[in-house]
Enzyme design. Structure first.
Site, PDB file in Angstrom:
ATOM      1  N   ASP A   1      14.498  33.397  13.962  1.00 51.50           N
ATOM      2  CA  ASP A   1      15.600  34.176  14.927  1.00 51.50           C
ATOM      3  C   ASP A   1      17.119  33.475  15.354  1.00 51.50           C
ATOM      4  O   ASP A   1      17.107  32.557  15.815  1.00 51.50           O
ATOM      5  CB  ASP A   1      14.983  34.601  16.373  1.00 51.50           C
ATOM      6  CG  ASP A   1      15.807  35.246  17.188  1.00 51.50           C
ATOM      7  OD1 ASP A   1      17.096  35.542  16.843  1.00 51.50           O
ATOM      8  OD2 ASP A   1      15.517  35.704  18.291  1.00 51.50           O
TER       9      ASP A   1
ATOM     10  N   LYS B   1      21.434  34.364  30.539  1.00 54.01           N
ATOM     11  CA  LYS B   1      19.905  34.170  30.281  1.00 54.01           C
ATOM     12  C   LYS B   1      19.995  32.626  30.068  1.00 54.01           C
ATOM     13  O   LYS B   1      18.594  31.955  30.094  1.00 54.01           O
ATOM     14  CB  LYS B   1      19.649  34.590  28.655  1.00 54.01           C
ATOM     15  CG  LYS B   1      18.251  34.890  28.382  1.00 54.01           C
ATOM     16  CD  LYS B   1      18.151  35.608  27.133  1.00 54.01           C
ATOM     17  CE  LYS B   1      16.863  35.562  26.639  1.00 54.01           C
ATOM     18  NZ  LYS B   1      16.595  36.154  25.258  1.00 54.01           N
TER      19      LYS B   1
ATOM     20  N   GLU C   1       9.445  37.395  22.368  1.00 51.54           N
ATOM     21  CA  GLU C   1      10.310  37.823  21.475  1.00 51.54           C
ATOM     22  C   GLU C   1      10.030  37.817  20.165  1.00 51.54           C
ATOM     23  O   GLU C   1       9.569  38.889  19.335  1.00 51.54           O
ATOM     24  CB  GLU C   1      11.668  37.415  21.495  1.00 51.54           C
ATOM     25  CG  GLU C   1      12.615  37.523  22.645  1.00 51.54           C
ATOM     26  CD  GLU C   1      13.789  36.662  23.038  1.00 51.54           C
ATOM     27  OE1 GLU C   1      13.967  35.979  22.118  1.00 51.54           O
ATOM     28  OE2 GLU C   1      14.511  37.030  24.069  1.00 51.54           O
TER      29      GLU C   1
ATOM     30  N   ASP D   1      15.041  44.141  24.715  1.00 49.03           N
ATOM     31  CA  ASP D   1      15.476  42.798  24.453  1.00 49.03           C
ATOM     32  C   ASP D   1      16.545  42.470  25.263  1.00 49.03           C
ATOM     33  O   ASP D   1      17.539  42.859  24.828  1.00 49.03           O
ATOM     34  CB  ASP D   1      15.596  42.944  22.739  1.00 49.03           C
ATOM     35  CG  ASP D   1      16.075  41.594  22.449  1.00 49.03           C
ATOM     36  OD1 ASP D   1      16.180  40.609  22.892  1.00 49.03           O
ATOM     37  OD2 ASP D   1      16.620  41.598  21.231  1.00 49.03           O
TER      38      ASP D   1
END
Lengths: 633, 117
Positions: free
Chosen positions: A204, A72, A177, A11
């Protein structure tokens, strides 16, 4: 499976990354060198070296311009992209325009100005995670599944894949994800029977980003239906709200301004972050900072309600996003089959409650650590892709009951099946013999009444118990199952603290194959009546035996006292002796017979009991009940 | 009680690390290095900060533990001020000369505090 044939799940997060591997029928989250299960997605450059992860984070304050994080947010994007332009101002490191309109970070490294692409920085983080896994597995790692947000474009996915390839990884799959999180909860298997598509919502809320994904699943195939969220909402926003509140309070009390004292702010922020975490379990917590600013001490009690009020707007914003996401996909909230929670901030009880209320009281999937759920699912997927047959029992509940053997080879359940883990259960037991110095404790798993029909997990002994009559020793047996399903059984003599324990290998606890598990459950149902009968008879026989032994002891005492008529006593003694002999010779006695014998013995012993009751505090009236509760209480 | 004892142990450890820091700040050679190299000065400041954060971490303290913690926290904050003073005086030579005396008085202050607890 051969040792070198291991595939990891990664992850790769905005703030933190996590790596996991499937082995020995369960998923291991791999700890980094600092013993932490998540690693900061940070890379730092100094005049001497390159630091990745914890080491980079630790020196951040010393070297902010050359410490790169949030990479990211840059990967696979172009320099001119709106999001990149907006984020530029938030970073202490420099981002410049490179070749092919790519954003590049510019840092001082070993005395030179160097430019790195987002792929290169991501590559360093991935390389670090790969090394961490290799240390853990003691073998080379090549194959990996890497997760990316559901909204990632092809370019972003390709860039992530490139980064992994440079890091020496063979990318089995770039995975979404939310799908990884759903797989972690076994939601893919849950649906394989129905041909109707089902909806799953993944919520999330991580350290710095908030992603809502609506998935549909039909015949084991996931699809991302819709996404929503906020690229700059996360745990730190809650901390900041708390910091603002505390600064205000400080101002009110001392008329001092913390906001211009960066060190005081940092201390306050650290304390607020800790308070936030604390309030997920406690109802209130205290922030206490001496000499915070201008040599003033700061002390404040924060209740959970206060914390919730401070952040209510943000919570509501989250719920609105869920609503928007569903509305956009034209899916009703009642159509959502499962709701999966991911990210540390989903531990906040109020938020959970609001989500649950939004979905009309639906049970939320929250048993797996929300920081690890995505890596968990990625590891499962990685194992599937290299050809493992997954017998994964999602270890959020105990699939079968766990217990120990008690008198009469009965299974005494300590942790019932479907208990959610981690869990801790303690039961008090006692000795079954006079002056028993050693107790042997065997641990079993299963639903049957007799331990021999259940699965044996292991045994251990507790010795050094001081001499005492049977039933008068208190032994606490404790079953503890941690989040990864490892069972620890301990026994402790309450008065002396003598202790002994056994750790049952997780392979054994969760290690029954699906077939074995199903068999155990079918057997349990089939033999339910029979088992119930066995249990009843055994308990009755034990009661009978215990009662006769107790009476024998009492007869002895009465004889010494000499208060009763000798003939009467000898008469009773004879009956008791016969009763004991009968019990020993009739292991298979039926319920009615036992009842009858018990009644007979009780009538005869009544005289004895009556007289002794007057000078003894031992109440004999509810004798059998008491004995039973001693075993189980 | 064991918790208080544990807390006092942490405070004692922080205090001894602090003494080490103080020694370095009092050493003219170290001060000179810090003055020339901002990184070195930051390193010391960070070290002091991490000690402060370690103190703040102690939870649910009793009053006598709090007193001990307050004394150390106070000293750490004054150490911070001293580290800051090193940088502010690098601009002109003249001001730099005054620093040692300034440091001297500050040190006396903190020494007193150390004994007071």
């Amino acid at each position: 499976m051969a040792k070198q044939n291991k595939a990891i799940g990664i992850d790769l997060g905005t703030c933190n990354s996590c790596v996991a591997v499937y082995q020995q029928k369960r998923v291991h989250i791999i700890e980094n060198e600092a013993g932490s299960k998540t690693t900061p997605s940070m890379v730092a450059f100094t005049s001497a070296e390159r630091l990745i992860g914890e080491a980079a984070k630790n020196q951040f304050m010393l070297n902010p311009q050359n410490t790169v994080f949030d990479i990211k947010r840059l990967i696979g994007r172009r320099f001119k992209d709106d999001t990149v332009q907006r984020d530029l101002g938030l970073w202490p490191f420099r981002v410049v325009r490179g070749k092919k309109k790519k954003p590049m970070v510019e840092v001082e490294f070993k005395g030179f100005t160097r430019k790195f692409s987002a792929e290169e920085i991501s590559c360093m983080i991935l390389w670090k995670l790969k090394k961490t896994s290799e240390t853990f597995l003691k073998a080379k790692v090549r194959d990996a599944v890497i997760t990316v947000p559901a909204y990632f474009s092809d370019a972003q996915r390709q860039a992530t894949r490139d980064a992994a390839t440079i890091a020496g990884l063979n990318v089995l799959q770039i995975m979404n994800e939310p799908i990884a999180a759903a797989i972690a909860y076994g939601l893919d298997n849950k649906s394989n029977s129905s041909s109707q598509a089902k909806f799953i919502l993944v919520f999330d809320l991580g350290g710095g980003t908030f992603d809502i994904s609506l998935l549909s699943i039909k015949k084991n195939v996931f699809k991302v239906v819709a996404t929503d969220g906020d690229s700059h909402l996360g745990g730190s926003d809650f901390d900041n709200n708390l910091v603002d509140y505390c600064s205000q309070k400080f101002k009110q009390k001392y008329n001092g301004d913390i906001s211009r004292n960066p060190r005081a702010l940092r201390r306050l922020l650290t304390a607020c972050e800790r308070a936030k975490k604390c309030l997920s379990s406690a109802m209130e917590t205290v922030i206490e900072l001496e000499s915070l600013s201008e040599d003033k001490d700061f002390r404040i009690t924060i209740t959970r309600t206060q914390f919730e009020e401070l952040n209510m707007e943000l919570f509501q914003k989250c719920i609105k996003s869920v609503d928007k996401c569903l509305a956009g996909a034209k899916v009703l909230r009642s159509e959502v089959e499962d709701v999966v929670l991911v990210g540390g901030s989903t531990r906040i009880p109020k938020l959970r409650q609001m989500i649950q209320r939004f979905f009309r009281g639906k049970e939320l999937c929250n048993a797996i650590n929300p920081d690890e759920a995505v890596a968990y699912g990625a590891a499962v997927q990685a194992a599937v892709l290299i050809g493992h047959r997954i017998d994964l029992t999602v270890m959020d509940v105990t699939p079968l009951s766990l217990g120990i053997d008690v008198e009469g080879d009965l299974m005494d359940v300590v942790v019932p099946k479907n208990t959610s883990i981690p869990t801790r259960k303690e039961v008090l037991y006692t000795t079954s013999l006079d002056n028993q110095a050693i107790i042997n404790i065997s641990v079993f798993q299963g639903e049957r009444a007799h331990v021999e029909d259940n699965y044996y997990l292991g045994e251990f002994t507790l010795s050094g118990i001081p001499a005492a009559p049977r039933g008068e020793v208190s032994i606490a047996v404790c079953f503890e199952i941690d989040g990864s399903g490892i069972l620890k059984v301990s026994a402790e003599h309450k008065n002396t603290g003598v202790r002994s324990e056994i750790v049952v290998n997780s392979e054994d606890v969760g290690g029954l194959s699906k077939e074995e598990m199903e068999r155990a459950l079918i057997d349990a149902e089939r033999f339910e009546v029979e088992d119930e009968e066995i249990k009843k008879i055994t308990v009755k026989r034990l009661d009978f035996e215990k009662y006769s032994y107790k009476m024998r002891e009492r007869v002895r005492q009465e004889k010494l006292k000499g208060l009763m008529d000798m003939d009467e006593i000898e008469n009773i003694e004879k009956y008791v002796k016969e009763a004991i002999e009968w019990a020993e010779g009739h292991d298979d006695a039926e319920c009615e017979k036992l009842d009858e014998k018990m009644q007979e013995l009780k009538t005869i012993c009544n005289a004895l009991v009556w007289t002794s009751c007057t000078d003894s505090d031992d109440s004999q009236g509810s004798h059998s009940d008491k004995e039973e509760s001693e075993v189980e209480s | 009680k064991t918790k208080s004892l544990e807390s006092l142990k942490i405070i004692a450890r922080v205090k001894s690390s602090m003494e080490e820091m103080r020694r370095r700040i009092s050493d003219p050679h170290c001060v000179e290095i810090m003055r020339q190299n901002e990184k070195e000065r930051l390193k010391i400041a960070e070290g002091v900060m991490s000690l402060l954060l370690k103190l703040d971490e102690i939870q649910g303290v009793e009053s006598f533990v709090r007193e001990a913690r307050r004394a150390v926290a106070h000293e750490l904050v004054s150490l911070h001020e001293r580290v800051d003073a090193i940088s502010t005086c690098k601009s002109t030579e003249g001001e730099g000369m005054e620093v040692p005396t300034d440091l001297q008085t500050r040190e006396d202050e903190s020494c007193n505090l150390g004994r007071a607890q």
